[in-house]
Design a protein around this motif. Structure first.
Motif, PDB file in Angstrom:
ATOM      1  N   SER A  19     -11.425   0.508  -3.723  1.00  0.00           N
ATOM      2  CA  SER A  19     -10.009  -0.132  -3.140  1.00  0.00           C
ATOM      3  C   SER A  19     -10.250   1.509  -1.136  1.00  0.00           C
ATOM      4  O   SER A  19     -10.613   0.636  -0.427  1.00  0.00           O
ATOM      5  CB  SER A  19      -8.453   0.615  -3.333  1.00  0.00           C
ATOM      6  N   ALA A  20     -10.379   3.029  -1.641  1.00  0.00           N
ATOM      7  CA  ALA A  20     -10.721   3.304  -0.601  1.00  0.00           C
ATOM      8  C   ALA A  20     -12.154   3.069   0.132  1.00  0.00           C
ATOM      9  O   ALA A  20     -12.366   3.187   1.157  1.00  0.00           O
ATOM     10  CB  ALA A  20     -10.644   4.983  -0.671  1.00  0.00           C
ATOM     11  N   PHE A  21     -12.973   2.592  -0.263  1.00  0.00           N
ATOM     12  CA  PHE A  21     -13.923   2.509  -0.163  1.00  0.00           C
ATOM     13  C   PHE A  21     -14.065   1.261   0.957  1.00  0.00           C
ATOM     14  O   PHE A  21     -14.795   1.058   1.732  1.00  0.00           O
ATOM     15  CB  PHE A  21     -15.898   3.145  -1.153  1.00  0.00           C
ATOM     16  N   LEU A  22     -13.583  -0.304   0.670  1.00  0.00           N
ATOM     17  CA  LEU A  22     -13.482  -1.312   0.900  1.00  0.00           C
ATOM     18  C   LEU A  22     -12.808  -1.250   2.323  1.00  0.00           C
ATOM     19  O   LEU A  22     -13.256  -2.104   2.841  1.00  0.00           O
ATOM     20  CB  LEU A  22     -12.972  -1.991  -0.315  1.00  0.00           C
ATOM     21  N   GLY A  23     -11.931  -0.452   2.306  1.00  0.00           N
ATOM     22  CA  GLY A  23     -11.505  -0.407   3.281  1.00  0.00           C
ATOM     23  C   GLY A  23     -11.907   0.376   4.248  1.00  0.00           C
ATOM     24  O   GLY A  23     -12.497   0.327   5.351  1.00  0.00           O
ATOM     25  N   CYS A  24     -12.478   1.396   4.082  1.00  0.00           N
ATOM     26  CA  CYS A  24     -13.740   1.967   4.723  1.00  0.00           C
ATOM     27  C   CYS A  24     -15.080   0.898   5.134  1.00  0.00           C
ATOM     28  O   CYS A  24     -15.049   0.814   6.557  1.00  0.00           O
ATOM     29  CB  CYS A  24     -14.738   2.789   4.372  1.00  0.00           C
ATOM     30  N   VAL A  25     -15.222  -0.142   4.698  1.00  0.00           N
ATOM     31  CA  VAL A  25     -16.235  -1.795   4.771  1.00  0.00           C
ATOM     32  C   VAL A  25     -14.996  -2.006   5.508  1.00  0.00           C
ATOM     33  O   VAL A  25     -16.205  -2.785   6.401  1.00  0.00           O
ATOM     34  CB  VAL A  25     -17.013  -2.045   3.769  1.00  0.00           C
ATOM     35  N   ALA A  26     -14.317  -2.593   5.147  1.00  0.00           N
ATOM     36  CA  ALA A  26     -13.659  -3.446   6.170  1.00  0.00           C
ATOM     37  C   ALA A  26     -13.043  -3.374   8.068  1.00  0.00           C
ATOM     38  O   ALA A  26     -13.162  -3.309   8.690  1.00  0.00           O
ATOM     39  CB  ALA A  26     -12.173  -4.147   5.743  1.00  0.00           C
ATOM     40  N   MET A  27     -12.919  -1.644   7.874  1.00  0.00           N
ATOM     41  CA  MET A  27     -13.151  -1.278   9.539  1.00  0.00           C
ATOM     42  C   MET A  27     -14.518  -0.868   9.979  1.00  0.00           C
ATOM     43  O   MET A  27     -14.441  -1.252  11.085  1.00  0.00           O
ATOM     44  CB  MET A  27     -12.482   0.452   8.754  1.00  0.00           C
ATOM     45  N   TRP A  28     -15.321  -1.150   9.511  1.00  0.00           N
ATOM     46  CA  TRP A  28     -16.702  -0.666   9.898  1.00  0.00           C
ATOM     47  C   TRP A  28     -16.386  -2.542  10.397  1.00  0.00           C
ATOM     48  O   TRP A  28     -17.568  -2.534  11.012  1.00  0.00           O
ATOM     49  CB  TRP A  28     -17.505  -0.961   8.913  1.00  0.00           C
ATOM     50  N   LEU A  48      -0.565   0.573  -2.800  1.00  0.00           N
ATOM     51  CA  LEU A  48       0.213   0.675  -1.460  1.00  0.00           C
ATOM     52  C   LEU A  48      -1.143   0.727  -0.834  1.00  0.00           C
ATOM     53  O   LEU A  48      -1.634  -0.216  -0.276  1.00  0.00           O
ATOM     54  CB  LEU A  48       1.180   1.568  -0.950  1.00  0.00           C
ATOM     55  N   GLY A  49      -2.177   1.564  -1.328  1.00  0.00           N
ATOM     56  CA  GLY A  49      -3.332   1.814  -0.510  1.00  0.00           C
ATOM     57  C   GLY A  49      -3.505   0.381  -0.501  1.00  0.00           C
ATOM     58  O   GLY A  49      -4.728   0.285   0.248  1.00  0.00           O
ATOM     59  N   ALA A  50      -4.364   0.215  -1.921  1.00  0.00           N
ATOM     60  CA  ALA A  50      -4.665  -1.182  -1.879  1.00  0.00           C
ATOM     61  C   ALA A  50      -3.899  -2.728  -0.846  1.00  0.00           C
ATOM     62  O   ALA A  50      -5.238  -3.033  -1.073  1.00  0.00           O
ATOM     63  CB  ALA A  50      -4.388  -1.529  -3.742  1.00  0.00           C
ATOM     64  N   LEU A  51      -3.343  -2.353  -0.857  1.00  0.00           N
ATOM     65  CA  LEU A  51      -2.441  -3.489  -0.730  1.00  0.00           C
ATOM     66  C   LEU A  51      -2.657  -3.626   1.637  1.00  0.00           C
ATOM     67  O   LEU A  51      -3.098  -4.457   2.095  1.00  0.00           O
ATOM     68  CB  LEU A  51      -0.960  -3.979  -0.394  1.00  0.00           C
ATOM     69  N   THR A  52      -2.765  -2.316   1.498  1.00  0.00           N
ATOM     70  CA  THR A  52      -3.226  -1.817   3.274  1.00  0.00           C
ATOM     71  C   THR A  52      -4.814  -2.563   3.008  1.00  0.00           C
ATOM     72  O   THR A  52      -5.121  -2.972   4.227  1.00  0.00           O
ATOM     73  CB  THR A  52      -3.196  -0.483   3.708  1.00  0.00           C
ATOM     74  N   THR A  53      -6.016  -2.654   2.387  1.00  0.00           N
ATOM     75  CA  THR A  53      -7.307  -2.168   2.157  1.00  0.00           C
ATOM     76  C   THR A  53      -7.678  -3.647   2.128  1.00  0.00           C
ATOM     77  O   THR A  53      -8.171  -4.717   3.078  1.00  0.00           O
ATOM     78  CB  THR A  53      -7.497  -1.767   1.428  1.00  0.00           C
ATOM     79  N   GLY A  54      -6.503  -4.664   1.643  1.00  0.00           N
ATOM     80  CA  GLY A  54      -6.365  -6.255   1.593  1.00  0.00           C
ATOM     81  C   GLY A  54      -5.996  -6.504   3.018  1.00  0.00           C
ATOM     82  O   GLY A  54      -6.569  -7.480   3.711  1.00  0.00           O
TER      83      GLY A  54
END
Length: 407
Positions: free
Chosen positions: A251-260, A375-381
């Motif tokens: 989830s954290a990695f996917l969130g970083c990818v989305a930010m990029w 909560l972290g997974a939802l914000t990544t979503g």
């Protein structure tokens, strides 16, 4: 700076970059070497926030982050004008790199026993670099440009007195003096560095090579994202390889990818194109890159702390602190990107980012009922939704930019 040649020459005795009309000044290896120090600085800030995750700690880290960003972005302005391939400029940048390393090492204890070290390194970088610029311009530099640098030196020196005085104090007195110093520095560009007897600058005197400035700020975003990847990987390596930690890691990695993706898919390229073709690139650089990019970088730093929480304590119930970083980090990032894109590209507030911010606000209420992991997974979503939405909605813009690049 307001006057630059349209051929690759500079005045005798000057250390300024040669400007070519329509050209794009490259980011040099010595500038990238200088940036390495700030990878460490960002790591220090995120760890300091994680270990002092309360209101007082957050305010202190905010002040330190603003100072770190300001010393970096001011150096980027200076190297936009100076030629880093010249020996004197390289020596100056290496001296700044050493001072920046001292500054970075002092960050965790800046409000403790290393206050004077932090303040001394910071003032040496800000004032020393500006005085070097005044010398490097050469005697034949236009008078307006010299006055511009003198004004900046006056503002930074005034703030420097408060920084150093604050380093000798403790507790609330140190914070108050440093907050005042930081306010002076941040108000400087907004007040056009007005100095009695010298008047004020104009954005035409801050003329920058737009492509270089855009690339420099994009690289700092990469620095911040890289620090986020390092934090995520290090925390995962130290955790038990159970299903929940693997899920948090993904989830954290996917969130970083989305930010990029949100910044680099089209945002960075469109911003670079806009500032390179702007009639007043100094004005664009002041707001879009000097001020608004700090929101983008701050969002990444805070999100990295949230990722570390979800990896280290996946089953902990959300509290105010965890909600602030897990929801606040992505919110800062989306807000900064939206304002940057709106300002530089002269468009309305992006609908995808507005919806993303709305979804994050919607998560505030259940945040206290959910485990940190979810909560972290939802914000990544939410970040993924924004990235996909913008990618689909800007297909025509992507095609136009591709056609322009081929011309």
């Amino acid at each position: 700076m307001s006057q630059h040649p349209s051929t690759p020459t500079t005045p005798a005795g000057s250390l300024l970059r040669a400007r070519v009309a329509g050209g794009h000044g490259k980011v040099t290896n010595i500038e990238l070497f200088f940036d390495l120090v700030f990878v460490y600085a960002i790591t220090q800030l995120s760890h300091t926030l994680l270990h002092g995750l309360n209101l007082a700690g957050a305010i202190q880290v905010l002040l330190l982050f603003l100072a770190v960003w300001w010393v970096w972005v001011f150096t980027s302005w200076i190297t936009n004008w100076l030629d880093p391939e010249r020996l004197a400029v390289r020596v100056m940048l290496l001296a700044l790199t050493f001072a920046g390393l001292l500054l970075s090492t002092s960050l965790p204890q800046a409000f403790g026993e290393h206050g004077l070290l932090f303040a001394g390194a910071y003032v040496a970088m800000q004032v020393g670099r500006t005085l070097f610029m005044l010398w490097a311009m050469g005697r034949d530099a236009p008078a307006a440009n010299r006055r511009n640098i003198i004004r900046i030196a006056v503002w930074l020196s005034t703030a420097g007195v408060l920084w150093l005085l604050g380093g000798t104090q403790e507790g609330d007195a140190r914070f108050a003096l440093w907050a005042a110093a930081l306010a002076i520095e941040y108000l400087g560009p907004a007040a056009y560095f007005f100095v009695p007897g010298l008047g004020r600058s104009s954005t035409s005197e801050w003329d920058v090579e737009g492509g270089h400035m855009a690339e420099r700020c994009s690289l700092f975003v990469i620095i911040a994202l890289g620090e986020s990847v390092v934090v995520t990987g290090s925390t995962f390596a130290e955790s038990m390889r159970q299903a929940d930690s693997v899920f948090a890691f993904a989830s954290a990695f996917l969130g970083c990818v989305a930010m990029w993706w949100i910044y680099f898919d089209l945002g960075a390229e469109r911003g670079s194109h806009s500032i390179r073709h702007a009639t007043d690139p100094g004005r664009t650089a002041r707001l879009g890159y000097t001020y608004l990019h700090l929101l983008i970088v701050a969002g990444i730093v805070v999100s990295a702390v949230g990722d570390e929480l979800s990896l280290g304590h996946p089953h902990a119930r959300g509290d105010l602190a965890s909600m602030a970083v897990l929801v606040g980090g992505p919110a800062l990032y989306l807000l900064g990107n939206a304002l940057f894109k709106m300002t530089v590209n002269r468009i309305n507030f992006p609908l995808s980012h507005l919806v993303g911010l709305g979804l994050l606000v919607f998560l505030v209420a259940p945040a206290f009922l959910l485990p940190v992991l979810w909560l972290g997974a939802l914000t990544t979503g939410v970040l993924v939704v924004v990235a996909v939405w913008e990618t689909v909605s800007l297909r025509e813009v992507r095609r136009m930019l591709g056609e322009q690049a081929e011309l």
